[in-house]
Design a protein around this motif. Structure first.
Motif, PDB file in Angstrom:
ATOM      1  N   LEU A 198       0.832  -1.188   0.000  1.00 24.27           N
ATOM      2  CA  LEU A 198       0.000   0.000   0.000  1.00 24.27           C
ATOM      3  C   LEU A 198       0.876   1.252   0.000  1.00 24.27           C
ATOM      4  O   LEU A 198       2.059   1.206   0.355  1.00 24.27           O
ATOM      5  N   GLU A 199       0.300   2.373  -0.387  1.00 28.58           N
ATOM      6  CA  GLU A 199       1.066   3.609  -0.447  1.00 28.58           C
ATOM      7  C   GLU A 199       1.383   4.120   0.957  1.00 28.58           C
ATOM      8  O   GLU A 199       0.819   3.662   1.954  1.00 28.58           O
ATOM      9  N   ASP A 200       2.321   5.066   1.016  1.00 30.70           N
ATOM     10  CA  ASP A 200       2.689   5.675   2.301  1.00 30.70           C
ATOM     11  C   ASP A 200       1.454   6.254   2.985  1.00 30.70           C
ATOM     12  O   ASP A 200       0.566   6.805   2.342  1.00 30.70           O
ATOM     13  N   HIS A 202      -0.501   4.352   4.971  1.00 29.87           N
ATOM     14  CA  HIS A 202      -1.228   3.187   5.466  1.00 29.87           C
ATOM     15  C   HIS A 202      -0.331   2.444   6.457  1.00 29.87           C
ATOM     16  O   HIS A 202       0.778   2.042   6.119  1.00 29.87           O
ATOM     17  N   ARG A 205       1.273  -0.925   5.480  1.00 31.89           N
ATOM     18  CA  ARG A 205       2.550  -0.897   4.766  1.00 31.89           C
ATOM     19  C   ARG A 205       3.704  -0.962   5.759  1.00 31.89           C
ATOM     20  O   ARG A 205       4.650  -1.751   5.584  1.00 31.89           O
ATOM     21  N   ARG A 218      10.908  -3.689  -2.515  1.00 33.62           N
ATOM     22  CA  ARG A 218       9.598  -3.069  -2.687  1.00 33.62           C
ATOM     23  C   ARG A 218       9.350  -2.779  -4.159  1.00 33.62           C
ATOM     24  O   ARG A 218      10.191  -2.227  -4.847  1.00 33.62           O
ATOM     25  N   ASP A 220       7.750  -0.801  -7.369  1.00 33.39           N
ATOM     26  CA  ASP A 220       7.529   0.624  -7.606  1.00 33.39           C
ATOM     27  C   ASP A 220       6.058   0.991  -7.496  1.00 33.39           C
ATOM     28  O   ASP A 220       5.716   2.159  -7.314  1.00 33.39           O
ATOM     29  N   PHE A 221       5.174   0.007  -7.599  1.00 32.46           N
ATOM     30  CA  PHE A 221       3.741   0.289  -7.544  1.00 32.46           C
ATOM     31  C   PHE A 221       3.278   0.334  -6.100  1.00 32.46           C
ATOM     32  O   PHE A 221       3.641  -0.512  -5.292  1.00 32.46           O
ATOM     33  N   ALA A 222       2.455   1.323  -5.765  1.00 35.39           N
ATOM     34  CA  ALA A 222       1.858   1.428  -4.433  1.00 35.39           C
ATOM     35  C   ALA A 222       0.357   1.604  -4.592  1.00 35.39           C
ATOM     36  O   ALA A 222      -0.096   2.490  -5.323  1.00 35.39           O
ATOM     37  N   ALA A 223      -0.414   0.759  -3.932  1.00 33.30           N
ATOM     38  CA  ALA A 223      -1.872   0.780  -4.071  1.00 33.30           C
ATOM     39  C   ALA A 223      -2.505   1.649  -2.999  1.00 33.30           C
ATOM     40  O   ALA A 223      -1.923   1.897  -1.944  1.00 33.30           O
ATOM     41  N   THR A 224      -3.731   2.079  -3.266  1.00 32.29           N
ATOM     42  CA  THR A 224      -4.476   2.881  -2.299  1.00 32.29           C
ATOM     43  C   THR A 224      -5.422   2.027  -1.464  1.00 32.29           C
ATOM     44  O   THR A 224      -5.979   2.514  -0.482  1.00 32.29           O
TER      45      THR A 224
END
Length: 300
Positions: A198-200, A202, A205, A218, A220-224
């Motif tokens: 998850l993105e920063d 959360h 994460r 990690r 490069d993709f970060a989910a919401t």
């Protein structure tokens, strides 16, 4: 004894500070603009200072007004706490309670616990807010929330928490992924493995990084959201870690993904309930937490 401000005058000052306009503030507290304006003038006379600068573009607080506003918030909150404490002494968990929940808990836990809470406490009216942990904690400190369901550990001053149960991490990948075929999976197997997170902001994460960070790469993709995360796994962008709570609630059902536990289980987070230290709703938060604790699915 000097004349003291009334709660009504302080309420009007809070409304004026929030809306920046006499007309909008009057609408918010359901009085006419002359009534609100007169009350603010009376408050200024009692305190002996100018609280508000009146202009064509609205109303702004003077430095003295800002100082008064801080204490007015405190007085109004203490008055609200007095009412809440008296009501709770007569009958706990009745009336309104503002409950925050983080996004990685809300859709997976609330559908199971809310019917039981309604059944056990029919006079309780829950107002729910879903948000990230730090913003929920800020809302607790600012008294905009009474309690919050969060993931622990998460350090915050002036916040007290009670652990309700553990939520282990599970490894999620495509069926053809090399780790899907291992008879026993350990957290050390993730060394060099690019994981979707998850993105920063959360806390999940941070918990994932703390639990399995040794050698982990990690993506490069970060989910919401966790729902986006599993769709990215399905699309072949990588693997991820999921809380058992979400998997048990059907997060990956019908997605043809492999979900594997670690041996021994990797407990990435604990589910807990939080409240502001000294809150009049502290005991009620604990009671609500005990009900939820009895409904949590234990790690398998």
């Amino acid at each position: 004894m000097s004349q003291l401000p009334t709660l009504r005058q302080l309420q009007f000052l809070l409304a004026l500070a929030e809306h920046g306009s006499f007309s909008r503030a009057a609408d918010a507290v359901f009085v006419t603009q002359p009534t609100l304006s007169a009350a603010i003038k009376e408050l200024e006379a009692i305190l002996g200072v100018v609280l508000v600068e009146r202009g064509a573009r609205g109303a702004t607080l003077t430095p003295a007004g800002e100082a008064a506003l801080t204490r007015a918030r405190r007085v109004m909150t203490e008055a609200e706490d007095l009412v809440i404490a008296a009501q709770a002494a007569g009958e706990p968990l009745c009336g309104p309670l503002r409950l925050g929940v983080i996004p990685t808990i809300a859709p997976f836990l609330l559908p199971r616990v809310l019917p039981t809470v309604r059944e056990q406490f029919p006079k309780l009216k829950l107002y729910l807010r879903e948000d990230l942990t730090q913003r929920l904690y800020d809302a607790l400190l600012e008294r905009r929330l009474d309690a919050a369901l969060v993931a622990l550990p998460f350090e915050a001053p002036m916040i007290e928490t009670h652990v309700l149960g553990a939520d282990e991490f599970l490894f999620c990948c495509e069926p053809a992924h090399p780790l899907a075929q291992k008879p026993s999976l350990k957290s050390s197997d993730l060394a060099g493995e690019p994981l979707l997170l998850l993105e920063d902001g959360h806390c999940l994460r941070d918990h994932a990084l703390a639990a399995c960070s040794a050698g982990m790469v990690r993506s490069d993709f970060a989910a919401t959201s966790l729902h986006t995360l599993v769709q990215m796994v399905k699309a072949g962008l990588g693997a991820t870690l999921l809380p058992r709570m979400a998997v048990a609630a059907g997060l990956v059902d019908r997605l043809d993904l492999t979900v594997r536990p670690f041996d021994p289980p990797v407990v990435g987070r604990e589910i807990g309930i939080a409240w502001r230290r000294g809150s009049a709703r502290a005991e009620e938060a604990r009671q609500l937490g005990e009900v939820i604790q009895g409904l949590l699915t234990p790690p398998q």
